[in-house]
Design an enzyme around this catalytic site. Structure first.
Site: not given
Length: 454
Positions: A90, A92, A123, A156-157, A423
């Site tokens: 992903h 995003d 990520d 996705e996030e 994150h």
């Protein structure tokens, strides 16, 4: 790393990979227009689509998914009769959060102490670069032996399920024999790992109302019901004295049988302050991979700055509950709602809203794809055997794919090992892991094609 043509090619491509990841990280592609302009996601999506076209992918398209985001899709045809492998990533990313906590600009790839820093490096923009490296290495060494489908998600996030709904509406699109989800990570740097389980999640908002408006705490305090105090009581009821998640009717004694996570390693990875006791019981692996875990991720009430001596009439919180394999997220949500209603004091008015949900996932590690990956990992990580671990996070798409394609073999690998700090501020990727996992993925595709011929 054992010398072989694929590994040598990947190593020669690493400077290009760094340059490309630098370009991709520069997009502030947070799929929330309240945080970043939509044009940032559009720019990242177009960058990914251009990269696929440059690698001779066909049918490259930006798919408009029901949540308003765009997923990027393309197909690289393989030899006649070859199996089809879907590669996922992903583009995003999570918001930058506290920019002052970043040592370097979050959307500017920066090399420091042997790692590449920037939001999305691990990520999961790095996951897309991993796929490109593997395919380029194969093309330079005899060709790609399978048909490859690539899907790169755009939200996705956010957990808004755009690609999941799109896949359900177009079930032929992502059909494949094996699926490699490039959004997990090794248990630690240098230890090749596949992720066999994912916890699901339910995300809810709870509101407490007690008064028509705020009241002077001197004139009414002591008898007037305080909405924030009621909310605190509710939130406290979600944990036992030892910190374990305790929701009425929800089991919390599950045990993890696989790879263990030593407590001292966890303390270091999680940067737990000295002297603190870890909440919960059982092993660390039990707590983060096999059991439910509740987290209060936000509270709305009076801010400290500018606070006045008044009794709050309303308060709000957002709660995330991670759901282990073996439980159904929809049923867990019902239990959570019932628990909150039961434990709200003083007959305060409570409102509940679900804002996100995903089912847990458990892979079949006995499938031929896992044998092919284990063999590939031995080549990419000499002297190491592939380990199987769980992951406390959620990738709701996995369950959608498993439901749509029950015969497909799903593997989860990626760049999000503990040092990556995904994150969080100062997210980074290990270029050594990017190199080794690209070699592993390339060899996996070769091994898997061979296994399907036998």
């Amino acid at each position: 790393m054992t010398s072989n043509p694929i590994a040598e090619t990947v190593r020669s491509l690493m400077p290009r990979a760094k340059a490309e990841l630098t370009e991709l990280v520069a997009f502030e592609s947070v799929a929330d227009e309240a945080v970043a302009p939509r044009s940032e996601c559009e720019g990242a999506a177009n960058w990914v689509a251009d990269a696929l076209r440059a690698e001779d992918f066909r049918d490259v398209a930006l798919l408009d998914t029901p949540d308003g985001s765009q997923s990027v899709y393309g197909v690289l045809p393989g030899p006649a009769g070859a199996p089809t492998v879907l590669l996922y990533a992903h583009y995003d990313v999570q918001p930058k959060l506290d920019e002052s906590a970043w040592l370097t600009p979050p959307f500017e790839l920066t090399e420091r102490d042997g790692r590449w820093y920037g939001r999305g490096t691990a990520d999961c923009k790095g996951g897309f670069i991993l796929h490109l490296l593997a395919l380029r290495a194969l093309k330079a060494n005899g060709g790609v032996p399978v048909t490859v489908k690539v899907i790169v998600e755009g939200s996705e996030e956010q957990g808004t399920g755009g690609l999941e709904r799109y896949a359900e509406q177009h079930p032929e699109l992502l059909a494949s024999d094996a699926i490699v989800i490039g959004d997990a990570g090794n248990f630690r740097v240098g230890l090749p790992t596949v992720t066999a389980t994912l916890r699901g999640m339910t995300m809810i908002r709870v509101g407490i109302d007690t008064l028509e408006g705020n009241l002077h705490s001197g004139q009414f305090g002591g008898a007037a019901p305080d909405a924030l105090a009621a909310l605190i009581r509710v939130l406290d009821s979600l944990r036992g004295p030892d910190g374990s998640t305790v929701i009425d009717g929800l089991p919390g004694d599950q045990v993890w049988e696989g790879l263990q996570y030593p407590e001292e390693d966890f303390r270091q990875d999680a940067k737990v302050l000295a002297g603190l006791t870890l909440p919960g019981t059982g092993t660390v692996a039990d707590r983060i991979w096999a059991r439910p875990a509740v987290t209060v991720i936000g509270i709305d009430c009076h801010p400290v700055a500018g606070a006045t001596p008044s009794i709050p009439s309303s308060a709000r919180a957002q709660i995330s509950l991670r759901v282990p394999p073996g439980l159904d997220s929809a049923e867990v949500t019902k239990l959570l709602f019932a628990h909150i209603e039961k434990h709200t004091p003083w007959n305060a008015r409570v409102s509940l809203e679900q804002v996100g949900q995903g089912q847990p996932f458990q892979a079949d590690t006995s499938s031929p794809a896992y044998a092919s990956m284990a063999e590939a990992m031995r080549v990419a990580y000499p002297g190491q055997e592939m380990q199987t671990a769980g992951m406390g996070g959620s990738i709701p798409l996995c369950n959608t794919l498993a439901s749509l394609y029950p015969e497909s073999e799903i593997l989860l690998i990626g760049l999000s090992e503990p040092e990556a700090q995904i994150h969080a501020p100062n997210e980074s990727v290990s270029p050594d892991e990017l190199e080794r996992l690209s070699v592993a993925e390339a060899h996996f595709l070769v091994n898997y094609a061979r296994s399907k011929q036998n």
